[in-house]
Design an enzyme around this catalytic site. Sequence first.
Site, short mmCIF file in Angstrom:
data_model
loop_
_atom_site.label_atom_id
_atom_site.label_comp_id
_atom_site.label_asym_id
_atom_site.label_seq_id
_atom_site.Cartn_x
_atom_site.Cartn_y
_atom_site.Cartn_z
N GLU A 1 0.92 3.88 1.68
CA GLU A 1 1.24 4.32 3.21
C GLU A 1 2.73 3.30 3.43
O GLU A 1 3.86 3.92 3.90
CB GLU A 1 0.32 4.05 4.20
CG GLU A 1 -1.00 4.93 3.80
CD GLU A 1 -1.88 4.23 2.76
OE1 GLU A 1 -1.75 3.54 2.09
OE2 GLU A 1 -3.40 4.54 3.15
N HIS B 1 1.10 -1.30 -0.02
CA HIS B 1 0.14 0.16 -0.02
C HIS B 1 0.91 1.18 0.04
O HIS B 1 2.09 1.27 0.55
CB HIS B 1 -0.92 -0.11 1.14
CG HIS B 1 -1.98 -1.01 1.10
ND1 HIS B 1 -3.20 -0.82 1.63
CD2 HIS B 1 -1.87 -2.27 0.57
CE1 HIS B 1 -4.03 -1.81 1.20
NE2 HIS B 1 -3.13 -2.65 0.81
N CYS C 1 -3.67 -0.34 6.61
CA CYS C 1 -2.82 0.72 6.86
C CYS C 1 -2.75 1.30 7.94
O CYS C 1 -1.84 1.57 8.78
CB CYS C 1 -2.94 1.73 5.69
SG CYS C 1 -2.17 1.26 4.23
N CYS D 1 -6.84 2.30 4.53
CA CYS D 1 -7.45 1.33 4.94
C CYS D 1 -7.36 0.82 6.07
O CYS D 1 -6.38 1.17 6.89
CB CYS D 1 -7.19 0.32 3.56
SG CYS D 1 -5.84 -0.70 4.06
N1 THU Z 1 -4.62 1.17 -1.61
C1 THU Z 1 -3.56 1.93 -0.87
O1 THU Z 1 -2.39 1.99 -1.41
N2 THU Z 1 -3.63 2.37 0.52
C2 THU Z 1 -5.00 2.30 1.02
O2 THU Z 1 -4.98 2.65 2.30
C3 THU Z 1 -6.19 1.95 0.09
C4 THU Z 1 -5.75 0.84 -1.02
C5 THU Z 1 -3.97 0.29 -2.39
C6 THU Z 1 -4.01 -1.10 -2.57
C7 THU Z 1 -4.21 -1.47 -4.05
O3 THU Z 1 -3.12 -1.52 -4.71
C8 THU Z 1 -5.28 -0.54 -4.51
O4 THU Z 1 -5.14 0.31 -3.81
C9 THU Z 1 -6.95 -1.06 -4.28
O5 THU Z 1 -7.19 -1.50 -3.11
ZN ZN Z 2 -3.98 0.55 2.85
#
Ligand code: THU
Ligand code: ZN
Length: 297
Positions: free
Chosen positions: A104, A102, A132, A129
């Site tokens: 973060e 992710h 994270c 999310c």
């Molecule tokens: N994603 C993040 O990078 N951070 C979050 O907290 C929300 C979700 C990314 C993970 C994945 O690559 C895409 O968004 C769809 O979930």
């Molecule tokens: Zn996340």
Amino acid sequence: MRDRLLSALTQLPDALAKDLSPILRRPEFDASLSANEMATLCQNHQMNEADMALALLPLAAAYAMPAISQFYVGAIAKGGSGHFYFGANLEFAHVSLAHTVHAEQSAISHAWLRGETTLSAIYINYSPCGHCRQFINELNGAEQITITLPKQPTRAFHDYLPDAFGPSDLNISEPLLAPKDNALTPEMTAAHPLYEAALAAANQSHAPYSHNYAGIACLLDNGQIFTGRYAENAAFNPSLPPLQVALNLINLADCSWHQIKEVYFVEKQGISNQLSHDMQTLCSQVAPQAQFHYHAL
Ligand code: THU
Ligand code: ZN
């Protein structure tokens, strides 16, 4: 990559884009901004730091590699030193979604590998999310971290994770980002520089739950070496494996995973788990040309 970064500039206000263009074009630009660079940008554009960091998020998101979702997430972590580190989400085709990084995690591990031991703020272009939030809860000084999202007031991190489950529930007091020495010693007599780099990374890894200390070193075709350290989490699943940490740094350095020639992975096997199969599987997908060496301690 630099092209994607430069095209993301069009999402910024014109005057800011004009000011940033020479910074981003410098060969030594490394997906981060110093405290001084940030202060100058804020002064030149009459913006406070939070608004400036939010305005810069499209640049961080330009580093995303969302092979599956095509959803670009950008994050910027401010280290205790005052330096700002970009991060973006990474997705990998043909392997489990659990390998995803992710944005973060990308920004945080970027700051960690560049020597930060605390963070003061995290800026993100979407709400973090649950995974994270749990990952952030593992960090040294999590109580001091603020979270800023577009069109939201800056909030204390803990406002985003009430009634948190964390390391203390498992009687662990060492936080992620705090300096570490896991006291692993080399087992090879004629040590290879990549083995040494991977071992040093394993020595700085955060694995208080399994003691499966693990580190990786990747050699690129241009001679550069990138390392990755394992970062475990109290809730286990949000843990970040070492290859992902290294792949993230390679991407943020404008290099391609296809440039990886050789990988050394070192782990001290814990009670029941080992990472070697996961690391080899992911490596064979993202860098099929790389030679993978495994050393269990
Ligand atoms: N994603 C993040 O990078 N951070 C979050 O907290 C929300 C979700 C990314 C993970 C994945 O690559 C895409 O968004 C769809 O979930
Ligand atoms: Zn996340």
